[in-house]
Design an enzyme around this catalytic site. Structure first.
Site, PDB file in Angstrom:
ATOM      1  CG  ASP A  41      -9.697   0.300   5.254  1.00 22.90           C
ATOM      2  OD1 ASP A  41      -9.388  -0.214   4.265  1.00 22.90           O
ATOM      3  OD2 ASP A  41      -9.302  -0.046   6.078  1.00 22.90           O
ATOM      4  CE  LYS A  48      -4.090  -2.289   2.137  1.00 19.66           C
ATOM      5  NZ  LYS A  48      -4.631  -2.827   3.403  1.00 19.66           N
ATOM      6  CD  GLN A  70      -3.593  -4.266   6.600  1.00 17.57           C
ATOM      7  OE1 GLN A  70      -3.629  -3.480   6.097  1.00 17.57           O
ATOM      8  NE2 GLN A  70      -4.097  -5.545   6.108  1.00 17.57           N
TER       9      GLN A  70
HETATM   10  N1  GUN Z   1      -7.261  -6.407   6.121  1.00 18.08           N
HETATM   11  C1  GUN Z   1      -7.396  -7.244   5.004  1.00 18.08           C
HETATM   12  N2  GUN Z   1      -8.046  -6.633   4.175  1.00 18.08           N
HETATM   13  C2  GUN Z   1      -7.979  -5.334   4.510  1.00 18.08           C
HETATM   14  C3  GUN Z   1      -8.433  -4.017   4.216  1.00 18.08           C
HETATM   15  O1  GUN Z   1      -8.997  -3.579   2.945  1.00 18.08           O
HETATM   16  N3  GUN Z   1      -8.277  -2.957   5.007  1.00 18.08           N
HETATM   17  C4  GUN Z   1      -7.573  -3.287   6.278  1.00 18.08           C
HETATM   18  N4  GUN Z   1      -7.574  -2.229   6.866  1.00 18.08           N
HETATM   19  N5  GUN Z   1      -7.370  -4.303   6.743  1.00 18.08           N
HETATM   20  C5  GUN Z   1      -7.445  -5.311   5.872  1.00 18.08           C
END
Ligand code: GUN
Length: 289
Positions: free
Chosen positions: A120, A53, A97
């Protein structure tokens, strides 16, 4: 019949290129879109996701800040970090996350993120806005799936869409987006009886269960569009989806590969959400002054 491959890598590259152009336009106005990613603990998969990311942000010209916190940090300490980021004008998007360590209440942490920075789209206020047809941030994975369907000119109005997996991150928002696009949506979960009877009705089948190869060609309607959200590592170290690609591609009309399908789109849409958060904050500061 052999299904058409839907290339998420190529589409994500074009989305990211468009983001980079809009970032340049913002920079000319003195604004650098910024994403803060909070990683608690050292889960290996999460570390890879967070690195990817951050790298994608930098490449598109966004500023990224990764905040790494020890697994044994307390919940109040994490909430404090989130509050600081909420109040930081250089940060337009905040992503914590998941999964968080077991001693934390993930819902409480997500609700602490300012809804206007919740890139998100997991905050209850953003979930509610999506459900009532006024989305602010669409969760990145389902948003990426919608982009893929749009780029393939798939007609959703009146289509039978079946979503397998009812998580807050993928399945539920996916169902809402398909519904808003005019599809008749069936949302299946782990208790669904005779799953095949449901999936065989689907013109568009989205699978997000985290169970490797659980959907095979026998469960797919000939010509259907199959979107595989799963990313599972097999015993041989190779990535496999939630759909058995070999048997599915012989029946489907179009299908996403794993890797190179939905995965790259999730990151691209995170950049879109962060950029749009920065654009909105720029627009609101113009009106305020
Ligand atoms: N863990 C797995 N997928 C995601 C996501 O799209 N966002 C976040 N914050 N954590 C994740």
């Amino acid at each position: 019949m052999s299904a058409k491959l839907i290339d998420g890598k190529a589409l994500s590259d074009s989305v990211k290129a468009e983001v980079a152009e809009r970032v340049l336009a913002l920079k000319k106005r003195g604004i650098v879109p910024g994403l803060a990613v909070v990683l608690v603990g050292s889960d290996p998969a999460s570390q890879v996701y967070v690195r990817n990311k951050a790298a994608a942000c930098e490449k598109a010209g966004l500023h990224s800040r990764v905040i790494r916190l020890a697994a044994d940090i307390t919940e109040p300490e994490l909430l404090n970090t989130v509050h600081e980021l909420n109040n930081d004008d250089a940060v337009h998007g905040i992503l914590v996350q998941l999964p968080l360590p077991a001693h934390m209440n993930a819902n409480k942490v997500i609700e602490a993120i300012a809804a206007s920075k919740d890139v998100d789209g997991f905050h209850i206020s953003n979930a509610g806005l999506l459900m009532t047809g006024q989305p602010l941030f669409r969760p990145c994975t389902p948003y990426g799936v919608m982009k893929m369907l749009e780029s393939e000119n798939i007609v959703l109005r009146g289509a039978e869409a079946v979503v397998v997996g009812a998580s807050n991150i993928v399945g539920k928002p996916m169902a809402m987006l398909l519904l808003a696009a005019g599809a008749t949506v069936t949302l299946c979960n782990s208790k669904t009886r005779d799953l095949g009877a449901q999936t065989r009705r689907a013109d568009v089948l989205v699978v997000a269960t985290g169970k490797p190869k659980m959907i095979d060609g026998d469960m797919i309607k000939p010509g259907a569009v199959v979107i595989d959200v799963g990313i599972n590592r097999g015993a041989d170290g190779k990535l496999v989806g939630d759909v058995d690609f070999q048997s599915a591609q012989a029946v489907a009309g179009a299908i996403t590969p794993v890797p190179g399908g939905v995965g790259p789109m999730t990151i691209a849409m995170l950049l879109v959400n962060t950029l749009e958060a920065a654009e909105r904050s720029a627009a609101s500061s113009v009106t305020e002054h």
